[in-house]
Write a protein that holds these residues in place. Structure first.
Motif, mmCIF file in Angstrom:
data_model
loop_
_atom_site.group_PDB
_atom_site.id
_atom_site.type_symbol
_atom_site.label_atom_id
_atom_site.label_comp_id
_atom_site.label_asym_id
_atom_site.label_seq_id
_atom_site.Cartn_x
_atom_site.Cartn_y
_atom_site.Cartn_z
ATOM 1 N N PRO A 1 17.057 50.082 87.569
ATOM 2 C CA PRO A 1 15.986 49.194 88.040
ATOM 3 C C PRO A 1 16.454 48.355 89.230
ATOM 4 C CG PRO A 1 16.972 48.316 86.041
ATOM 5 C CD PRO A 1 17.661 49.627 86.304
ATOM 6 N N ILE B 1 21.988 44.438 80.367
ATOM 7 C CA ILE B 1 21.182 45.580 80.817
ATOM 8 C C ILE B 1 21.759 46.881 80.259
ATOM 9 C CG2 ILE B 1 22.397 46.036 82.995
ATOM 10 C CD1 ILE B 1 19.508 46.352 84.233
ATOM 11 N N GLN B 2 20.881 47.781 79.847
ATOM 12 C CA GLN B 2 21.292 49.063 79.292
ATOM 13 C C GLN B 2 20.989 50.169 80.285
ATOM 14 O OE1 GLN B 2 22.875 48.937 76.234
ATOM 15 N NE2 GLN B 2 22.613 46.735 76.555
ATOM 16 N N LYS B 3 21.418 51.397 79.979
ATOM 17 C CA LYS B 3 21.321 52.457 80.980
ATOM 18 C C LYS B 3 19.879 52.784 81.372
ATOM 19 C CE LYS B 3 21.436 56.805 78.848
ATOM 20 N NZ LYS B 3 22.180 57.996 78.453
ATOM 21 N N GLU C 1 10.303 42.410 80.084
ATOM 22 C CA GLU C 1 9.193 41.456 80.063
ATOM 23 C C GLU C 1 8.978 40.825 78.693
ATOM 24 O OE1 GLU C 1 6.593 45.097 81.300
ATOM 25 O OE2 GLU C 1 5.262 43.605 80.444
ATOM 26 N N VAL D 1 -0.768 41.319 96.342
ATOM 27 C CA VAL D 1 -0.124 41.463 95.027
ATOM 28 C C VAL D 1 0.440 40.147 94.495
ATOM 29 C CG1 VAL D 1 0.423 43.891 95.347
ATOM 30 C CG2 VAL D 1 2.094 42.168 96.026
ATOM 31 N N ILE E 1 21.313 42.698 92.985
ATOM 32 C CA ILE E 1 21.593 41.546 93.853
ATOM 33 C C ILE E 1 21.151 41.909 95.271
ATOM 34 C CG2 ILE E 1 23.439 40.203 94.937
ATOM 35 C CD1 ILE E 1 24.871 40.143 92.287
ATOM 36 N N THR F 1 8.459 34.840 85.450
ATOM 37 C CA THR F 1 9.185 35.718 86.373
ATOM 38 C C THR F 1 9.670 36.991 85.696
ATOM 39 O OG1 THR F 1 11.344 34.721 85.943
ATOM 40 C CG2 THR F 1 10.003 33.712 87.669
ATOM 41 N N LYS G 1 7.701 38.859 83.950
ATOM 42 C CA LYS G 1 6.561 39.789 83.910
ATOM 43 C C LYS G 1 6.361 40.396 85.301
ATOM 44 C CE LYS G 1 5.039 37.753 79.904
ATOM 45 N NZ LYS G 1 5.820 38.162 78.750
ATOM 46 N N PRO G 2 5.669 41.525 85.368
ATOM 47 C CA PRO G 2 5.321 42.052 86.697
ATOM 48 C C PRO G 2 4.455 41.027 87.423
ATOM 49 C CG PRO G 2 4.810 43.661 84.981
ATOM 50 C CD PRO G 2 5.177 42.399 84.285
ATOM 51 N N MET G 3 4.557 40.976 88.764
ATOM 52 C CA MET G 3 3.746 40.000 89.499
ATOM 53 C C MET G 3 2.314 40.497 89.653
ATOM 54 S SD MET G 3 5.315 40.387 93.332
ATOM 55 C CE MET G 3 4.486 38.881 93.857
ATOM 56 N N GLY H 1 17.522 50.553 81.694
ATOM 57 C CA GLY H 1 16.869 49.376 82.267
ATOM 58 C C GLY H 1 16.332 48.404 81.229
ATOM 59 N N PHE I 1 17.073 45.887 77.789
ATOM 60 C CA PHE I 1 18.123 44.895 77.586
ATOM 61 C C PHE I 1 18.513 44.788 76.116
ATOM 62 C CE2 PHE I 1 16.142 43.890 81.547
ATOM 63 C CZ PHE I 1 17.186 43.448 82.342
ATOM 64 N N ASP J 1 16.324 44.516 89.595
ATOM 65 C CA ASP J 1 17.289 43.661 88.906
ATOM 66 C C ASP J 1 18.610 43.539 89.658
ATOM 67 O OD1 ASP J 1 15.649 42.952 86.818
ATOM 68 O OD2 ASP J 1 16.226 44.621 85.541
ATOM 69 N N ARG K 1 21.699 36.709 85.154
ATOM 70 C CA ARG K 1 20.469 36.153 85.709
ATOM 71 C C ARG K 1 19.373 36.174 84.649
ATOM 72 N NH1 ARG K 1 18.210 39.696 89.921
ATOM 73 N NH2 ARG K 1 20.405 40.106 90.276
ATOM 74 N N LYS K 2 19.329 37.250 83.840
ATOM 75 C CA LYS K 2 18.286 37.350 82.831
ATOM 76 C C LYS K 2 18.804 37.057 81.431
ATOM 77 C CE LYS K 2 14.688 40.092 84.956
ATOM 78 N NZ LYS K 2 13.965 41.370 85.008
ATOM 79 N N ARG L 1 23.984 36.034 90.871
ATOM 80 C CA ARG L 1 24.581 36.501 89.622
ATOM 81 C C ARG L 1 24.151 37.926 89.344
ATOM 82 N NH1 ARG L 1 27.053 33.218 86.266
ATOM 83 N NH2 ARG L 1 27.016 30.987 86.644
ATOM 84 N N PHE L 2 25.018 38.654 88.657
ATOM 85 C CA PHE L 2 24.679 39.971 88.172
ATOM 86 C C PHE L 2 23.494 39.817 87.211
ATOM 87 C CE2 PHE L 2 25.526 43.593 85.173
ATOM 88 C CZ PHE L 2 25.207 44.583 86.076
ATOM 89 N N ILE L 3 22.683 40.875 87.125
ATOM 90 C CA ILE L 3 21.430 40.786 86.369
ATOM 91 C C ILE L 3 21.635 40.252 84.945
ATOM 92 C CG2 ILE L 3 21.554 43.220 85.637
ATOM 93 C CD1 ILE L 3 18.403 41.147 86.410
ATOM 94 N N LEU M 1 23.124 49.089 87.800
ATOM 95 C CA LEU M 1 23.825 50.013 86.886
ATOM 96 C C LEU M 1 25.188 50.451 87.412
ATOM 97 C CD1 LEU M 1 21.087 52.260 85.248
ATOM 98 C CD2 LEU M 1 21.936 50.012 84.586
ATOM 99 N N ARG N 1 10.413 41.147 92.341
ATOM 100 C CA ARG N 1 9.509 41.216 91.188
ATOM 101 C C ARG N 1 8.896 42.606 91.163
ATOM 102 N NH1 ARG N 1 7.086 36.276 89.555
ATOM 103 N NH2 ARG N 1 5.906 37.503 88.039
ATOM 104 N N LEU N 2 8.332 42.956 90.012
ATOM 105 C CA LEU N 2 7.738 44.273 89.870
ATOM 106 C C LEU N 2 6.232 44.229 90.066
ATOM 107 C CD1 LEU N 2 9.553 45.743 86.752
ATOM 108 C CD2 LEU N 2 9.936 46.253 89.155
ATOM 109 N N VAL N 3 5.703 45.317 90.613
ATOM 110 C CA VAL N 3 4.269 45.558 90.604
ATOM 111 C C VAL N 3 4.077 46.840 89.808
ATOM 112 C CG1 VAL N 3 2.283 46.185 91.993
ATOM 113 C CG2 VAL N 3 3.823 44.390 92.781
#
Lengths: 810, 111
Positions: B51, A554-556, A607, B7, B56, A797, A799-801, A558, A560, B54, A549-550, A544-546, B66, B19-21
């Motif tokens: 980003p 999404i805004q320009k 996040e 990580v 596919i 998921t 949050k940053p890992m 990054g 939301f 985010d 999925r979230k 799915r598009f972000i 974007l 995922r982000l770091v």
């Protein structure tokens, strides 16, 4: 001087080691312990024994005569309970103490038993030795068995029992079978073959508990509540090197018993071979490296130089008559490309992984005839750049001139089959063309060529082109994307007619040219599958598009935007307070009223989303799906509640409609409105579906839009009651979902199928009711709040890992 | 010898996901392909800093959410007609853990 050797474990590796010793005439006195009450047999062949093709006698490698001839002291059915390395002795379970010069561990591996509640019930077994096999062989028709584990061993157990008429279900925790050897597509084909054999296959299934009755297994309970009754439960989820004895003896042990290149453990008088061994971090389960180890161990025992080297290995397997092959490396490197070949009619799938002009990995299903040649390319690191175009077709195609596809079709004889589904030959197509069928549609209509699975469409067109010459214009039907030549319409038709219920199935059966699609086809396929198979298909968030999925827009930059649902545009002071609190708490820079009568919180960090949703959920609000190709809003006017012109309760109807439709996925966004009178304050006539109330009832019109194109709705039907409005709206929404191309707004679909056709469907009470019922079924699954679901299940998921502070960086 | 930093677990990232770091110099996106390969890239599309995490993920590429630029996970370069690239960092999986080479902490492009 005769060397006294004690071997613990009479398996395939230690057995081979003994053969090497005796063949070389080594001066040794061997004592062989084995916990199983028998000598060395070919464990790999237990599956044919289970299937009834062979007997235990057929698979014995070393019989009593052999051991007697070689002077081996056999202590079968006896265990070694202790080892004293300083004194160089072992103690048997009857108390005997025996001295050795060299000790060899061949303790193999233990099946891993998942510690589920009930795993110690009678009737819960592994699949490891002859006893397990005999237990399975005792079942017959009318018995039920469950196998946990969809790897090679589990599937062989399942197939063997199924061949005996047992009703078998395989439960596998991963998304596809044999995930270590096979990719998605090959796993899909294997699953299909097993299902054809009457085996039930449940993937992505988590076992929860083994249920028993009077100490005996009765059923397996899955996490989702499904109960699978069984008389026998086989756990085949993996093996662990059997290192307990070695560990007690104090030799170095990691995952397995550590050995060096000479197969010596940390004690120079102790060796180890086989599945119990760990060499350079690797464990071994296939027989080829075990035999290499056996050879080296024998040399080491005889004082000769030898070194064990790990080699590139391939697995060529036959699972229940399906040919599989996998080799090489699929993970962890840059610069790789795929070459994929699929032949849906023959059930063949081939995939090569290329790096630096060399083949480094291969997965084949259904046709493994050339696997040795490909394995050679992998091992020898052959430069394949010269034959890249035809590489996937195998060795027979190398060395010739590359073929022009048109010339190849022109060169085909009249009796060459073009359409495999309908058995149409080139000659029949040419005859049809000569008789006046000068385009694809006409050829399809007269010969049925390419009218079933459609994959030969290109061939039929080439026959047309080579027969008609310049008189034939190749059509420019737009394929979905570069991954396929099929159009959206073709794909939708084939998903239904061939009952394709997973993305892997679509890609395999329809000959996708890439291994996992792209950002264009995957969202479309995900939508088509969830519409056509709402119960069977599992939505794939990664396709799915972000926004979907979230569950936010999404805004320009990054960030939301978050829009809580306001049913029919009605809100309360409490809801507004909760929205204001959330805006403060998460530092929302912009709060805006939308055109769909609700409030948009813009600039929320990804996040923060789950926390914000949790707060909004707590105030009773759910996702407004302002990001979805799905139901957005049902805009309303105040109707008879307050307005002096209102003819019906437009607000109430709008809320009912929104509560009915929310959560549904549609080809594009779906906006509704209900106006209480023809003054149309809710602007219902520029919505995808608009309802305008009149004194005598409700006018339902469809096909409006106010975006890049502005469209006014056209009247579909006028009905007398709210219940009828609901049914009509549900039915027309479902027909749109089932028929439209992904990303077509409702008016585009309407222009394709015609308003008259839609009217016919809606005016037929049976068709209308059935379409509405299909919509209800889908909504029983999809009418849920994704925010609550994500807060509950996947908040982490967002949050940053990992996070590194400045100190760590320096 | 290069240093590697753990990580997180491979299973923390969905197959065909990312995922982000977080680092002091911006976010690194860690991708997992359908074949369980991992790649690490700057989380900012060369086009408009979208980003990438985010996007596919398909094959060894990601489509920016974007404006649909397709970025190679292996090279960081934009595919097709688009021109531009982002930094990539060595990444590997060992025993189910994702390891990034420490360069991702130091070598970030000055922004």
């Amino acid at each position: 001087m005769t060397q006294k050797i004690i071997v613990i474990g009479a398996g395939m590796a230690s057995g081979r080691m003994l053969e090497h010793l005796f063949d070389a005439g080594a001066d040794v006195d061997v004592t062989l312990f084995n916990a199983e009450p028998r000598g060395n047999y070919n464990r790999i062949m237990l599956s044919p024994v289970l299937a009834g093709d062979q007997t235990y006698q057929d698979i014995v490698t070393h019989d009593d005569d052999w051991y007697a001839q070689q002077g081996v002291t056999c202590r079968f059915g006896e265990k070694v309970v202790a080892i004293d390395r300083a004194a160089k002795t072992v103690t048997a379970d009857n108390g005997d103490v025996l001295g050795y010069d060299k000790l060899v561990f061949g303790t193999g591996s233990n099946p891993f038993m998942i510690p589920l509640p009930g795993h110690d019930l009678d009737g819960v077994i592994a699949y490891r030795d002859l006893e397990d096999t005999e237990r399975m062989m005792s079942l017959g028709e009318g018995n039920k068995a469950v196998v946990i584990g969809g790897g090679l061993l589990g599937l062989e157990a399942a197939a063997g029992m199924a061949a005996r008429g047992v009703d078998v279900t395989v439960v596998h925790i991963m998304g596809h079978l044999m995930e270590r050897q096979l990719d998605d597509a090959a796993g899909y084909l294997l699953r299909k073959a097993l299902i054809d054999k009457g085996i039930t296959v449940k993937c992505s299934a988590n076992s929860k508990e083994i249920l028993g009755e009077n100490g005996k297994v009765r059923a397996l309970l899955l996490e989702d509540g499904t109960e699978l009754p069984c008389d026998l439960l086989v756990m085949a989820v993996g093996i662990r090197p059997n290192v307990a004895l070695a560990q007690d003896a104090g030799v170095m042990v990691g995952k397995g018993i550590h050995v060096d290149d000479q197969m010596l453990t940390s004690d120079e008088h102790v060796l180890a071979v086989g599945e119990c061994v760990e060499h350079n971090g690797a464990l071994f389960g296939l027989v080829a490296p075990l035999y290499d180890q056996a050879k080296v161990a024998a040399q080491t025992l005889m004082g000769a130089e030898a070194a064990f080297v790990q080699k590139e290995i391939s697995t060529k397997l036959k699972v229940t008559g399906c040919d599989l092959f996998s080799a090489g490396d699929f993970a962890d490197a840059d610069g790789r490309e795929d070459i994929v070949f699929r032949d849906p009619a023959r059930g063949v799938y081939k995939r090569l992984v290329i790096e630096d002009n060399c083949v480094i990995g291969a997965v084949f299903y259904g046709d493994t005839a050339d696997s040795a040649w490909f394995f050679g390319l992998i091992k020898d690191k052959t430069d394949i750049s010269e034959m890249r175009e035809t590489l996937i077709f195998g060795p027979a195609y190398q060395g010739g001139e590359p073929l022009d596809p048109m010339a190849a079709v022109a060169a085909l004889p009249r009796d060459a089959e073009i359409c495999g589904c309908n058995g149409v030959c080139k000659g029949q197509i040419i005859d049809a063309i000569d008789a006046g069928a000068v385009d694809l549609g006409a050829v399809r209509a007269t010969t049925k060529a390419s009218a079933s699975c459609g994959t030969c469409t290109g061939l039929v067109e080439q026959v047309l082109a080579s027969t008609l010459g310049d008189a034939f214009q190749m059509p420019v039907a737009q394929p979905v994307c570069g991954c396929t030549d099929l159009t959206h319409e073709d794909v939708r038709r084939l998903i239904k007619s061939q009952e394709l219920k997973s993305m892997a199935a679509v890609m395999q059966e329809l000959g996708w040219k890439t291994s996992c699609g792209c950002h264009v086809c995957r969202p479309a396929l995900n939508f088509y599958l969830l519409v056509d198979w709402p119960v069977e298909y599992q939505d794939d968030p990664q396709s799915r598009f972000i926004n979907e999925r979230k569950h936010a827009n999404i805004q320009k930059d990054g960030t939301f935007s978050v829009i809580p649902r306001m049913w029919g545009g009605i809100t309360t002071p409490d809801e507004l307070r909760a929205i204001a609190d959330a805006a403060d708490k998460y530092h929302v820079p912009t709060v805006k009223v939308t055109g769909g009568q609700r409030i948009d919180l813009l600039g929320v960090k990804g996040e923060d989303l789950p926390d914000m949703w949790a707060d909004l959920n707590a105030a009773g609000m759910v996702s407004g799906h302002g990001y979805a190709k799905g139901l957005r809003t049902v805009k309303t006017c105040v109707g008879t509640d307050h307005c002096r012109f209102g003819t019906q309760d437009s607000t109430g109807l709008g809320i009912k409609l929104e509560k009915e439709l929310w959560g549904t996925w549609t080809p594009h966004k779906l906006k509704l409105a209900v106006s209480g009178c023809p003054r149309n304050c809710a602007e219902a006539t520029c919505k995808d579906i608009g309802v305008v109330c009149v004194d005598s009832g409700y006018q339902v019109s469809i096909g409006g839009a106010a975006g890049m194109e502005v469209k006014q709705t056209e009247l579909l039907v006028q009905v007398a009651t709210e219940a009828e409005v609901m049914e009509v709206v549900n039915a027309v929404t479902q027909l749109y979902r089932e028929g439209a191309k992904y990303l077509d707004r409702l008016f585009k679909w309407m222009n394709k199928v015609g308003l008259d056709w839609i009217k016919e469907q809606i005016n037929d009470p049976v068709i209308r009711k059935e379409a509405a019922a299909r919509f209800d079924l889908s909504q029983s699954i999809y009418r849920v709040d994704p925010w609550a679901e994500h807060v509950r299940e996947k908040a982490s998921t967002y949050k940053p890992m990992a996070e590194f502070k400045l100190e760590a960086a320096e | 010898m290069s240093d590697w930093i753990d990580v997180g677990a491979l299973d923390d990232i969905a197959p065909r996901g990312a995922r982000l770091v977080k680092t002091p110099l911006g976010c690194v996106a860690v991708f997992r392909t359908a074949d369980d390969e991992v790649f690490a890239l700057d989380n900012a599309c060369p086009h408009k800093q979208g980003p990438l995490a985010d996007g596919i993920v398909h094959g060894r590429a990601v489509t920016c959410p974007l404006h649909n630029w397709v970025i190679s996970l292996e090279t960081g370069q934009a595919q097709g007609a688009d021109d531009g690239g982002v930094n990539t960092y060595p990444a590997r999986v060992d025993g189910g853990r994702i390891l990034l080479e420490t360069s991702f902490l130091q070598m970030r492009a000055a922004e």
